[in-house]
Design an enzyme around this catalytic site. Structure first.
Site, PDB file in Angstrom:
ATOM      1  N   ASP A 364     -80.074  84.831  73.509  1.00 23.43           N
ATOM      2  CA  ASP A 364     -79.353  84.610  72.493  1.00 23.43           C
ATOM      3  C   ASP A 364     -79.270  83.539  72.722  1.00 23.43           C
ATOM      4  O   ASP A 364     -79.486  82.197  73.459  1.00 23.43           O
ATOM      5  CB  ASP A 364     -78.048  85.412  72.426  1.00 23.43           C
ATOM      6  CG  ASP A 364     -77.263  85.624  70.913  1.00 23.43           C
ATOM      7  OD1 ASP A 364     -76.219  84.838  71.114  1.00 23.43           O
ATOM      8  OD2 ASP A 364     -77.051  86.130  70.335  1.00 23.43           O
ATOM      9  N   ASP A 532     -75.319  90.328  52.900  1.00 20.52           N
ATOM     10  CA  ASP A 532     -75.052  90.285  51.289  1.00 20.52           C
ATOM     11  C   ASP A 532     -76.845  90.698  50.990  1.00 20.52           C
ATOM     12  O   ASP A 532     -77.475  90.721  52.028  1.00 20.52           O
ATOM     13  CB  ASP A 532     -74.399  89.348  51.281  1.00 20.52           C
ATOM     14  CG  ASP A 532     -75.642  87.828  51.086  1.00 20.52           C
ATOM     15  OD1 ASP A 532     -76.919  88.179  50.858  1.00 20.52           O
ATOM     16  OD2 ASP A 532     -74.466  87.015  51.908  1.00 20.52           O
ATOM     17  N   GLU A 612     -72.804 105.968  84.571  1.00 21.54           N
ATOM     18  CA  GLU A 612     -72.614 106.049  82.922  1.00 21.54           C
ATOM     19  C   GLU A 612     -74.337 105.311  82.391  1.00 21.54           C
ATOM     20  O   GLU A 612     -75.050 105.353  81.366  1.00 21.54           O
ATOM     21  CB  GLU A 612     -71.841 104.239  83.149  1.00 21.54           C
ATOM     22  CG  GLU A 612     -70.728 103.882  83.021  1.00 21.54           C
ATOM     23  CD  GLU A 612     -69.700 103.247  83.208  1.00 21.54           C
ATOM     24  OE1 GLU A 612     -69.072 102.916  82.577  1.00 21.54           O
ATOM     25  OE2 GLU A 612     -70.620 102.033  84.015  1.00 21.54           O
TER      26      GLU A 612
HETATM   27  C1  DGJ Z   1     -72.242  84.615  66.630  1.00 23.50           C
HETATM   28  C2  DGJ Z   1     -72.838  85.316  66.854  1.00 23.50           C
HETATM   29  O1  DGJ Z   1     -72.504  86.850  65.989  1.00 23.50           O
HETATM   30  C3  DGJ Z   1     -72.844  86.090  67.787  1.00 23.50           C
HETATM   31  O2  DGJ Z   1     -73.817  86.741  68.261  1.00 23.50           O
HETATM   32  C4  DGJ Z   1     -74.190  85.478  68.882  1.00 23.50           C
HETATM   33  O3  DGJ Z   1     -75.097  84.692  68.239  1.00 23.50           O
HETATM   34  C5  DGJ Z   1     -73.652  83.840  68.959  1.00 23.50           C
HETATM   35  N1  DGJ Z   1     -73.229  83.343  67.620  1.00 23.50           N
HETATM   36  C6  DGJ Z   1     -73.902  82.745  69.511  1.00 23.50           C
HETATM   37  O4  DGJ Z   1     -73.056  81.458  69.537  1.00 23.50           O
END
Ligand code: DGJ
Length: 725
Positions: A364, A532, A612
C-alpha cells in the site's frame, strides 16, 4: 424487446418482467406514458389525463386547446422556459441570452446490440438492443438524441443523452441530465444512500414530500456523502414485495439525483451530472454526451431489484476478463505498517500470510518518492530505495518465491507540494488564479483534464508496472476537489473542468486496462468515496470503506448491496481493537463479514496466536472452496442492518447450494429463541446443512431455521446448505 410504432409515435421497451413506454403527442412532444410491471403491447397514453389548469401555460400550437400543458404532462425529457416549471433535464444558454428550449420529436432509429459511449462507461451486451429517439428545437438550432439500451433478461433499461449543436453559433449547455423519469403518482418513498468517510451508503428512506428532494455531490467524486444510486418505491415496499425503481448513474464525479412531487400528485426523477459548476461550450457541429443511467423496475421488492442489478453489473458492466474466475485472497500491509516498513517487515508479513494460504501481497501507500508520511512524495512514482533497496525488481521475486503474486497502491491523480513532480510542474495542479488552493490530506489534485498531465503520470506508472510483474493495482484518490480551474482552458470554458477531469480519469484507466489486461484493478477513494457504476466499468472491485470494523461493515455492505454485487466490494479482516473505532470483535465475525466481499486481510498475521492462525487458515480455505457461491450466488438480505443481528444469504443460480451468514450485535441476557426464514431455496428439495441437519427448502423458507442462542458480543454463524440428491 423494442417495439417501435413510428406511425402512431409509440415506442415500447419490454424486458422480461417490465414495460416502458413513450408516445409522441399531437404537438410532437414526447410524453412518458408508463414504466412498471410488464403489460401487453398497447397504447398506454390513455393513462394521461389533462385538464385546463390555471397557471399552467399552453404551448402556441395548442391554440384554443387549454388542456395541454408541459407543466402537467409526463415528459420523457423535460425542458425549461416554455411552460414546464418542474425539474428541467436540459438547459442551454443560447447565443441570444435566452435559456428557453422546446424539443419536439424528429425521428427515431433502432440498432442491434446495446450502444456504447466513447470515453464513458456503459453497460454492454451483444444481445441487447438500442433505440434512439431524436428531438429537435428549430429555434435553438439544437438536437437531442435520447438513447435507450435494453438488457432484457436483467430487466435493465439504460439511458444516455447526446446533445448536438446544429446551428452556426456556439451554444452553452448548462444542464444535461442523463435521465428524466416521470410518474403519474406521488405516493412513493425516495431512498438514498448517504453517509461520510468511514460510514458510507447508509440507507435513508422517506416519503416524497411536495417539492424537490435530492442526493448529490459537488466534491469532484461521486462521494462518501451520497451515492449515485437511488430508489423510488411504493410506500410499503419491502425486500420481497412492492413496486420499486432503482436508478444508478454510471458516473464518478459531481452528480445530482433530484426527485420532485408536483402540485397534481405526479412525480419526477432527474439524474445526471450536477448542473452546479457545469457549463459546456458546444461549437457548431459539436456534440456532448451525458453519462449513462440505468434503471431496474422490480414488481417484487428490493431483493429482486438488487439481484437484477448484481447480475447485470457482474456480466455486462464489469469488464475484467478474470472476474469469472476466483479472485486471489490478498494481504494488504496498510493497517499493519502504515508508512513504517522496509523489505524485511513486508516479507515477514508475506511469509506468515503465504503459510496460511494468502495468494497476493499488496504493497500500500509509502513505497515511492520521499513518502515517509502523508505530507510528501505523492506524484513521484519511483520506488523509495531507502525503504526497498533494489526496488520492485528485488522484492517481487522474493514474494514469488513464497508463492505470492504482487500488487501495488497508487494515487495518480494527486500531488504533494513536497515532491519532484510539483517542483517541476507547479502549474499542473487545479487552482484558481491569485488564490492559494485548499489542501486535503495535505495534498493537491493534478489537473487530469489535461492530456499532457495524464501522459506524464501514465508514463511514470508504466515504468513501475514494467519494472516487475504486477498482478493487481489499487487506484486511490484521497481528497475532494476544490479550486477547480484549469490553466489549459479559457475563462468561458472553466465550467467544463470537473467533467473533463472525470473523463481524464476514465481515459487513463482505459489505457491501463488496454495495456495491462491481466492486472486486477481495485478502485478506492479513501475507501468508498467513489463507489459507483462508472468506476466499476474500469475497476472490477472497489475498496468499500476505510472502516474495517466488522460491525460497521455490516451496515456499509448492507447499504452497498442494494445496487452493487458483493464481488465488487473490497472487504478485509483487520486486527482488533479496530483501527477506526477501537471495537473488539471475534475473528470469526470479521471473517464472515469480509467473506461476502473481495476477500483479504489487512493485518500482520504474524501477530496472531496459533489458534487464530488455524481459524484464518479455515477462513481462507472456505473462501476458496465456495468463492463462486459467495460472488456469483443470488444475494438475499434476510434482515436489516440495525436489529439484534444481521443475516444474509447467497444461493447458487440452480438453487442446489446456499450459504447463510449471520453476525449478532451486543450480548443479550435471556435472549428470545428465534427462527430465521431463508429465501431463494427450492421448496421441493431437502438440504443437508453444515450443522449436520437436513431440512426441506419449504420448511426453511416458511418456518425458518432455528437459530442457536448466542452468548457474548458479535457472535456469528455461517451455515452451508447442499441439496440432497
Ligand atoms: C486510503 C485508502 O482507503 C486506504 O486503504 C489506504 O490505501 C490509504 N488511503 C493510504 O494512504
Amino acid at each position: 424487446m423494442i417495439v417501435c410504432k413510428e406511425q402512431s409515435g409509440i415506442f415500447t421497451l419490454h424486458t422480461r418482467r417490465t414495460t416502458y413506454q413513450m408516445k409522441v403527442n399531437r404537438y410532437g412532444v414526447l410524453l412518458h406514458t408508463y414504466y412498471g410491471p410488464r403489460v401487453r403491447d398497447c397504447d398506454l397514453s390513455g393513462l394521461i389525463r389533462q385538464a385546463d389548469r390555471s397557471f399552467s401555460p399552453n404551448p402556441d400550437e395548442a391554440g384554443s386547446d387549454r388542456s395541454f400543458s408541459l407543466d402537467t404532462a409526463p415528459q420523457e425529457y423535460s425542458t425549461c422556459g416554455v411552460g414546464d416549471f418542474r425539474l428541467s433535464s436540459v438547459e442551454f444558454e443560447l447565443p441570444n441570452g435566452s435559456h428557453a428550449t422546446d424539443f419536439r420529436y424528429a425521428g427515431c432509429r433502432t440498432e442491434r446490440g446495446k450502444y456504447a459511449l466513447e470515453g464513458l462507461p456503459a453497460f454492454y451486451g451483444e444481445d441487447g438492443e438500442t433505440l434512439v429517439i431524436i428531438l429537435e428545437d428549430a429555434a435553438a438550432h439544437a438536437a437531442i438524441e435520447l438513447y435507450y439500451g435494453v438488457l432484457e433478461e436483467f430487466d435493465l433499461i439504460t439511458r444516455a443523452v447526446r446533445v448536438v449543436n446544429r446551428g452556426s453559433e456556439t451554444l452553452r449547455l448548462c444542464r444535461c441530465a442523463s435521465l428524466c423519469l416521470d410518474f403519474l403518482r406521488a405516493d412513493m418513498d425516495f431512498i438514498t444512500f448517504d453517509g461520510r468517510h468511514a460510514a458510507e451508503r447508509c440507507l435513508n428512506r422517506a416519503p416524497l414530500r411536495p417539492g424537490v428532494q435530492s442526493a448529490d455531490s459537488v466534491r469532484g467524486a461521486s462521494s462518501h456523502q451520497h451515492n449515485p444510486f437511488v430508489i423510488l418505491c411504493d410506500g410499503d415496499a419491502g425486500e420481497d414485495h412492492g413496486l420499486c425503481y432503482g436508478v444508478m448513474l454510471l458516473y464518478s464525479g459531481n452528480f445530482l439525483a433530484a426527485a420532485e412531487r408536483d402540485q397534481f400528485e405526479n412525480s419526477r426523477l432527474v439524474m445526471g451530472i450536477h448542473p452546479r459548476h457545469f457549463c459546456w461550450s458546444l461549437a457548431p457541429g459539436e456534440s456532448f454526451t451525458a453519462p449513462e443511467a440505468a434503471m431496474v423496475c422490480s414488481p417484487d421488492g428490493f431483493g429482486e431489484m438488487s439481484r437484477q442489478f448484481h447480475r447485470a453489473i457482474r456480466t455486462s458492466l464489469i469488464r475484467d476478463g478474470r472476474s469469472r474466475q476466483r479472485k486471489p485472497v490478498l494481504v494488504n500491509n496498510w493497517e499493519a505498517t502504515y508508512f513504517d516498513f522496509d523489505t524485511e517487515k513486508l516479507l515477514s508479513i508475506a511469509r506468515e500470510a503465504a503459510a496460511l494460504g494468502v495468494e497476493l501481497f499488496v504493497l500500500d501507500d509509502g513505497w515511492f518518492g520521499a513518502r515517509s508520511d502523508d505530507s510528501r512524495g505523492l506524484g513521484d512514482w519511483q520506488v523509495n530505495t531507502d525503504k526497498l533497496p533494489g526496488g520492485l525488481e528485488s522484492l517481487v521475486p522474493r514474494l514469488h518465491a513464497l508463492g505470492m503474486s504482487f500488487g501495488i497502491w497508487v494515487e495518480p491523480e494527486m500531488v504533494n507540494e513536497d515532491s519532484e513532480l510539483y517542483r517541476a510542474h507547479p502549474d499542473w495542479v487545479l487552482q484558481t488564479p491569485g488564490r492559494a488552493p485548499a489542501r486535503g490530506r495535505g495534498q493537491l489534485a493534478l489537473d487530469f483534464s489535461r492530456r499532457e498531465v495524464r501522459d506524464h503520470v501514465y508514463g511514470q506508472l508504466r515504468q513501475v508496472l514494467s519494472s516487475a510483474p504486477v498482478s493487481y493495482v489499487k487506484w486511490d484518490m484521497n481528497r475532494s476537489l476544490t479550486d477547480v480551474w484549469s490553466a489549459a482552458l479559457p475563462p468561458a470554458r472553466q465550467g467544463e473542468v470537473y467533467h473533463r477531469y472525470v473523463l481524464g480519469v476514465y481515459d487513463i484507466l482505459e489505457r491501463l486496462r488496454r495495456d495491462y489486461p491481466d492486472i486486477l484493478l481495485e478502485g478506492c477513494c479513501g475507501g468508498g468515496g467513489r463507489f459507483d457504476g462508472g468506476m466499476l466499468y474500469y475497476t472490477p472491485q472497489i475498496w468499500c470503506s476505510d472502516n474495517t470494523d466488522a460491525i460497521d461493515r455490516l451496515r456499509i455492505q448492507y447499504g452497498t448491496s442494494f445496487c452493487y454485487p458483493v464481488c465488487a466490494m473490497g472487504a478485509h479482516v483487520s486486527a482488533v481493537p479496530n483501527e477506526q473505532n477501537g471495537r473488539i470483535t471475534p475473528l470469526a465475525a470479521r471473517g464472515i463479514a469480509a467473506m461476502s466481499g473481495a476477500f483479504g486481510y489487512e493485518m500482520d498475521l504474524g501477530r496472531c496466536t496459533a489458534e487464530e492462525k488455524e481459524e484464518i487458515r479455515r477462513q481462507i480455505a472456505t473462501c476458496k472452496a465456495h468463492w463462486e457461491l459467495f460472488h456469483w450466488g443470488d444475494y438475499y438480505r434476510l434482515t436489516g442492518s440495525s436489529g439484534p443481528f444481521t443475516a444474509w444469504e447467497q444461493v447458487s443460480p440452480d438453487r442446489r447450494q446456499a450459504v447463510v451468514s449471520l453476525v449478532s450485535g451486543g450480548a443479550q441476557a435471556a435472549p428470545p429463541f428465534l427462527n430465521l426464514k431463508l429465501k431463494g431455496l427450492d421448496p421441493a428439495r431437502e438440504y443437508r446443512m453444515s450443522d449436520g441437519g437436513v431440512m426441506g427448502g419449504d420448511v426453511l423458507m416458511s418456518a425458518g431455521y432455528p437459530l442457536p442462542p448466542f452468548r457474548g458480543d458479535y457472535q456469528s454463524m455461517q451455515l452451508f446448505l447442499e441439496a440432497v440428491e
